[in-house]
Structures are given as structure tokens and as C-alpha cells.
Design an enzyme around this catalytic site. Structure first.
Site, PDB file in Angstrom:
ATOM      1  N   ASP A  14      17.059  22.225  53.517  1.00 15.20           N
ATOM      2  CA  ASP A  14      17.965  22.129  52.377  1.00 15.20           C
ATOM      3  C   ASP A  14      18.933  20.951  52.543  1.00 15.20           C
ATOM      4  OD1 ASP A  14      19.009  23.631  49.982  1.00 15.20           O
ATOM      5  OD2 ASP A  14      20.826  23.709  51.195  1.00 15.20           O
ATOM      6  N   ASP A  71      12.949  28.271  54.211  1.00 10.63           N
ATOM      7  CA  ASP A  71      14.028  27.421  53.738  1.00 10.63           C
ATOM      8  C   ASP A  71      15.136  27.444  54.788  1.00 10.63           C
ATOM      9  OD1 ASP A  71      15.757  26.014  51.981  1.00 10.63           O
ATOM     10  OD2 ASP A  71      14.834  27.032  50.267  1.00 10.63           O
ATOM     11  N   GLU A 123      14.825  18.121  51.633  1.00 10.01           N
ATOM     12  CA  GLU A 123      15.409  17.938  50.304  1.00 10.01           C
ATOM     13  C   GLU A 123      16.446  16.831  50.409  1.00 10.01           C
ATOM     14  OE1 GLU A 123      17.735  20.350  46.761  1.00 10.01           O
ATOM     15  OE2 GLU A 123      18.316  20.627  48.832  1.00 10.01           O
ATOM     16  N   HIS A 178      13.902  26.015  41.805  1.00 10.02           N
ATOM     17  CA  HIS A 178      14.915  26.995  41.403  1.00 10.02           C
ATOM     18  C   HIS A 178      16.224  26.355  40.939  1.00 10.02           C
ATOM     19  CE1 HIS A 178      15.744  25.703  45.402  1.00 10.02           C
ATOM     20  NE2 HIS A 178      16.945  26.227  45.342  1.00 10.02           N
ATOM     21  N   ASP A 179      16.320  25.027  41.024  1.00 15.60           N
ATOM     22  CA  ASP A 179      17.531  24.332  40.579  1.00 15.60           C
ATOM     23  C   ASP A 179      17.301  23.565  39.280  1.00 15.60           C
ATOM     24  OD1 ASP A 179      18.912  25.059  42.918  1.00 15.60           O
ATOM     25  OD2 ASP A 179      18.180  23.294  43.993  1.00 15.60           O
TER      26      ASP A 179
HETATM   27  C1  GLC Z   1      20.029  22.902  47.514  1.00 15.83           C
HETATM   28  C2  GLC Z   1      19.435  24.163  46.968  1.00 15.83           C
HETATM   29  C3  GLC Z   1      20.390  24.752  45.971  1.00 15.83           C
HETATM   30  C4  GLC Z   1      21.681  25.069  46.695  1.00 15.83           C
HETATM   31  C5  GLC Z   1      22.215  23.837  47.434  1.00 15.83           C
HETATM   32  C6  GLC Z   1      23.265  24.232  48.426  1.00 15.83           C
HETATM   33  O1  GLC Z   1      20.182  21.916  46.558  1.00 15.83           O
HETATM   34  O2  GLC Z   1      18.165  23.910  46.429  1.00 15.83           O
HETATM   35  O3  GLC Z   1      19.881  25.893  45.347  1.00 15.83           O
HETATM   36  O4  GLC Z   1      22.636  25.517  45.784  1.00 15.83           O
HETATM   37  O5  GLC Z   1      21.224  23.188  48.161  1.00 15.83           O
HETATM   38  O6  GLC Z   1      22.704  24.920  49.509  1.00 15.83           O
END
Ligand code: GLC
Ligand code: CA
Length: 548
Positions: free
Chosen positions: A196, A96, A248, A320-321
Site C-alpha cells: 500500500d 495487502d 501502489e 476499491h478506491d
Molecule cells: C491506499 C489504499 C486506500 C487507503 C490508502 C491509505 O491508497 O488503496 O484504500 O485509503 O492507501 O492506506
């Protein structure tokens, strides 16, 4: 070399996976110990969420040092051992990369705060406007996106928590630093990279107020985003044939995602988008509950499956979100097994690369915490406060958190019926879900009918039949308000997938030729033959294959 179109990625949240030294926090050695379990499931890549040194304000998404491992998780040697042991099982590691922002504990930010101009230019420091924040943009975790630094009489930008300062990618020196970080991990044998919130890295030239929204339209899929991704590709993973990447993409568009993931564009292998996980947001607000809008869900999947024909989607329900999918679009009590399997089939047989989030393969459910002290997630804690300030009753806020909190998916992995679900001998950093007596890995492995074996079969179908990996996508039963059905075709193979999203019996009328030549390849009830008029049991899901 692996073909990512035939692969499945398994996401591990190391903190909650398996703890080997009794400190209540999962660790890299814990991942190593469970590799045989993952090999049994049949996955190809393990995506590890951040394990770098971090103050853990956002559970590791606030990185203080990109070149090391947080001692809570282990050491660089442990990591090297993990890469090696995984490779021996034909599993590769995906890391990640959190490159939109650093922790304010990172040395660059500390130097910036010390007044070193070179490092101030790594971030966005701006002067106040009319004695206030430079713009009215909102942080994704609530509140204004600018934090005041008295010493400079300036603000810095943080799209997330105030301890996550946004990096300035327009600064070439920043980009060079980033390439060396990515290359460092590639040299450690990493074969996958998850970037990310990568579509937020290109900020607009001019910072202006957003009078129609929270500011996201100015920096989402920003002005130089494609240029930066191409450059990142060329300077890092693009030099290696066997590395897969996933971006993402927050609040993105199909048009941009096509560009991000078309192979000719030389940007990324695939993309996550989140539109299908907002169909239960009321007024697009995560903190207002609404039942799943099935029509919307269906429309979005059809649109993205068809629209991304020349690109590539990452397929996922959970991470995880996100809350647990069986609690969200299924029924985690009465039809636990049936609905978990239906949701899995529906997703895994689509066009794209499936991602399984730890515990999803045994049907782990939402946490249903009843006290704010049980929550740890920064976003949940912020919104508990914000919603209270808005005058919402506490019991209603709890209802929302029980459905929407990110901690729902972060509870420790349920390995067995023993102490702390077998996750740790110590006190887990986040409470274990009470239902581990009924839902755990040990029991799942003993039951040939378990959700686990259903996932295992889906993962192997993708390898076995080219149509699953490469087939086109044709929506079926568009007008049906309960059933999600589609067809895939590739050379000699045709696949039909039919899923009832409801807990009532429903009927589907199919207009398909040569019904008798289709064979059932997976179902969550009894096997049966394809018929023109098809009645489906609660959450029934069934896929048929024909080979000419
Ligand atoms: C992404 C991650 C999340 C995090 C955010 C900021 O959305 O998946 O868990 O809080 O980025 O890094
Ligand atoms: Ca530990």
C-alpha cells in the site's frame, strides 16, 4: 511456479464479497465458498484487501495488529484454510501490506502516546512551529497532515486520516518489525504481496512548508525509497523465488517506476500508477468533474507502455478506491455490455499484468447514492463537509460523489436476483446497488455472450499466446481521436487490437501489411476480417492475431 506475465490477479474487498454468517459483512469463509467461481473465471491470484484487526476508520487500511485477522472476517484458521483451498484450485493468495502507517489503535502508537520514547521514535512526532503545525502539508483525505497531541505539545504526521499515523522507516527498528510482519505471512503460504502507498515511506530529512503544493513532492518517491525497497526485498520475499509483488505508487514518475520494477534492481515485480485515472479530473482535482480526456488517456498509455519496456506495469481500471470503469469511460446503460467488453479488451491485451476488481467481470456500475447517509467512506464524508464549507451546493456535491466516491466500487457483490443480491441474509454494511436484477453473477453465467465470458476469454488468451504476455508494444493510429489501437509482436506472433472509445460509429484507416493473414480472436460484436478501412460500431473492440 506461476509466470506473473501470464497471470491475472483478481482483487477481493472481503467486506463486500460474500457474507456467510448473516452479519452483513463479507468474510473469509465467503471467499472460500466462491473459489470455484473464480477458478471458472481463470484467475491466478487473489489480492485480498486488509482483513487485519482494525477500528475500520479507513476500512481496514488502519491496522491495529498485523499478526491477526479481524473477528469480523474470521480467524487465522479460516485464513489457512483459504490458502489451502485456493492452492487446490491453482490459485494463490496476495496480501495487502499497509506499512506506511498504522492505526492509532496499534500498540506501538498507544505506547508512544504513553510517552515511551522507543515507540515515539516509530512515528514522526514534531514540535509546533510558531505555535502551529510543523508544515502546511495536506492530508490525502482533506485537512492538515499533522495532528496535535496536547500532552506532549507536539504533532504527529498522518498523510491519510488522523487515525493513520505515518511510520518512521528511517528508524531501523521499524524496518525490522516490518520484515518480521512480512515474513510471518510468507510463512503462512502467501505468494503475492501488494504494498500500500509504498512510495510514500521515505520522508525527507528536513520537514519544510510547501508553498507550491500540498507537500507530496517532499515525500513521494522520497530520498531513500529505492534503498528501503531493496532492503525489504532482501530480508523478506527476495528469499523466495515464487513470490510476486506489486507496489501502489501514488503520484509517481515513470523513471522511478522503471527502477521499482526492473528485475535487475531487485525491488518489486510490478507497479500500479494512477496517471491514466486522472484524465477526468478538472485541474487535477478529483472533486471537480470533467469528461474523460481521451487524447490524454491515449498519450499516457502509450508513454507508459513504451517507457516501461524494461519494467513491468500492473494493468487496471478498477479497484476499491476508484469508481466503476463502465460508468466512467463507458456507458453503463445503453452500451453496458459493449463498453464494458471494449474497456476490458483494451486493457488486458496490453503489456503488463491485468487486475480485475470484484464485480468488474459482470460489469457492475457506480452506486449512484442519493443521500449522504448511504455513504460510509471516510474520504467521501470528509469531502462532503469540505465542499459544503467551500459553498458548493449540495446537489452539486452529490453529483461529484456519484462519480468519484470510493463507495461506488465498494457496494456488495451482486451474486443473484434475490435478497441483497445474494450477498448476505443480514443488512449489508453498505447498500446494495439497485441494479442487481439486471447485473448479477447468476445471469452472467447463463449467458454465453456475457461480460463474464469475455473476461474469461481475455484471461485465457494471455496464457495461450506468448505475444500477449511478452510482446513489445507499438502504438497505432496515433492521430485518431476516437480509436485506441496498438500492435504487439513476439517472435512469430503479431497482435492488433482496435478499440472505439465512443458511442458513435467511427472509421480507422490502417496501414498494415498482410491484412488477410490476421484472424479475429476476440470481439464484442460479430467476428469479421481485418480491412484497410475499418468502420467501428459504438464501443466496438476487436483483436486480430497473425502467426507466421
Ligand atoms: C491506499 C489504499 C486506500 C487507503 C490508502 C491509505 O491508497 O488503496 O484504500 O485509503 O492507501 O492506506
Ligand atoms: Ca460475515
Amino acid at each position: 511456479m506461476k509466470d506473473f506475465k501470464k497471470s491475472t490477479v483478481y482483487q477481493i474487498y472481503p467486506k463486500s464479497f460474500y457474507d456467510t454468517n448473516g452479519d452483513g459483512v463479507g468474510d473469509l469463509n465467503g471467499v472460500i465458498e466462491k473459489l470455484d467461481y473464480l477458478k471458472n473465471l481463470g484467475i491466478d491470484y487473489i489480492w485480498l484487501t486488509p482483513f487485519y484487526p482494525s477500528p475500520q476508520v479507513d476500512n481496514g487500511y488502519d491496522i491495529a495488529d498485523y499478526y491477526n485477522i479481524d473477528p469480523n472476517f474470521g480467524t487465522l484458521e479460516d485464513f489457512e484454510k483459504l490458502v489451502e483451498e485456493a492452492r487446490e484450485r491453482n490459485i494463490y493468495i496476495m496480501l495487502d501490506m499497509v506499512l506506511n502507517h498504522t492505526s492509532t489503535e496499534h500498540q506501538w502508537f498507544k505506547k508512544a502516546l504513553n510517552g515511551e520514547e522507543k515507540y515515539k521514535a516509530f512515528y514522526f512526532f514534531k514540535e509546533p512551529i510558531n505555535n502551529a503545525e510543523p508544515t502546511n502539508w495536506e492530508s490525502k483525505f482533506g485537512g492538515n497532515a499533522w495532528q496535535y497531541v496536547e500532552k506532549f505539545d507536539e504533532y504527529y504526521l498522518h498523510l491519510f486520516d488522523k487515525t493513520q499515523a505515518d511510520l518512521n522507516w528511517d528508524n531501523e527498528e521499524v524496518r525490522k518489525e516490518i520484515y518480521s510482519i512480512v515474513n510471518f505471512w510468507i510463512n503462512k503460504g502467501v505468494k503475492g504481496l501488494r504494498f500500500d502507498v509504498i512510495n510514500l515511506i521515505s520522508k525527507p530529512e528536513k520537514f519544510e512548508n510547501d508553498f507550491n503544493g500540498d507537500g507530496r513532492r517532499f515525500y513521494t518517491d522520497g530520498p531513500r525509497i529505492h534503498e528501503y525497497l531493496k532492503e525489504l526485498n532482501q530480508n523478506t520475499f527476495g528469499k523466495h523465488e515464487d513470490i510476486i509483488t506489486v507496489g501502489e505508487m501514488s503520484s509517481t514518475s515513470l523513471e522511478n517506476c522503471l527502477k521499482y520494477s526492473k528485475s535487475q534492481e531487485n525491488e518489486l515485480s510490478m507497479v500500479f500508477n494512477f496517471h491514466h485515472l486522472k484524465v477526468d479530473y478538472n485541474n487535477q482535482n478529483k472533486w471537480e468533474l470533467k469528461a474523460c480526456d481521451f487524447k490524454d488517456l491515449k498519450m499516457l498509455f502509450n508513454e507508459w507502455q513504451l517507457g516501461m519496456e524494461e519494467g513491468w506495469n500492473a494493468l487496471f481500471w478498477c479497484n476499491h478506491d476508484q469508481p466503476r470503469i463502465v460508468s466512467r469511460f463507458g456507458n453503463d446503460r445503453k452500451y453496458h455490455k459493449e463498453s464494458a467488453k471494449m474497456l476490458a479488451t483494451m486493457l488486458h491485451l496490453l503489456r503488463g499484468t491485468p487486475y480485475v476488481y470484484q464485480g468488474e467481470e459482470i460489469g457492475m456500475t457506480n452506486a449512484y447514492f442519493t443521500n449522504i447517509n448511504q455513504y460510509v467512506d471516510v474520504e467521501s464524508l470528509n469531502y462532503f463537509r469540505i465542499l459544503k464549507e467551500q459553498g458548493i451546493a449540495e446537489e452539486d456535491i452529490y453529483k461529484v460523489l456519484q462519480e468519484r466516491s470510493r463507495d461506488n466500487s465498494r457496494t456488495p457483490m451482486q451474486w443473484n436476483k434475490f435478497l441483497n443480491a445474494g450477498f448476505s441474509d443480514g443488512k449489508p454494511w453498505l447498500s446494495v446497488n439497485d441494479n442487481y436484477n439486471e447485473i448479477n453473477v447468476e445471469d452472467s453465467l447463463k449467458d454465453k455472450n456475457s461480460i463474464f465470458y469475455h473476461y474469461k476469454r481475455l484471461i485465457s488468451l494471455r496464457k495461450e499466446y506468448d505475444v500477449v504476455a511478452y510482446g513489445n508494444y507499438v502504438p497505432l493510429l496515433n492521430e485518431n481521436n476516437n480509436v485506441f489501437a496498438y500492435k504487439r509482436e513476439y517472435l512469430e506472433e503479431s497482435l492488433i487490437v482496435i478499440n472505439n472509445f465512443y458511442e458513435t460509429e467511427v472509421t480507422a484507416v490502417l496501414d498494415i501489411e498482410e491484412l488477410e493473414s490476421y484472424k479475429c480472436i476476440i470481439t464484442n460484436y460479430e467476428e469479421r476480417n481485418l480491412k484497410q478501412i475499418f468502420s467501428l460500431k459504438p464501443f466496438e473492440s476487436i483483436a486480430f492475431l497473425k502467426i507466421n
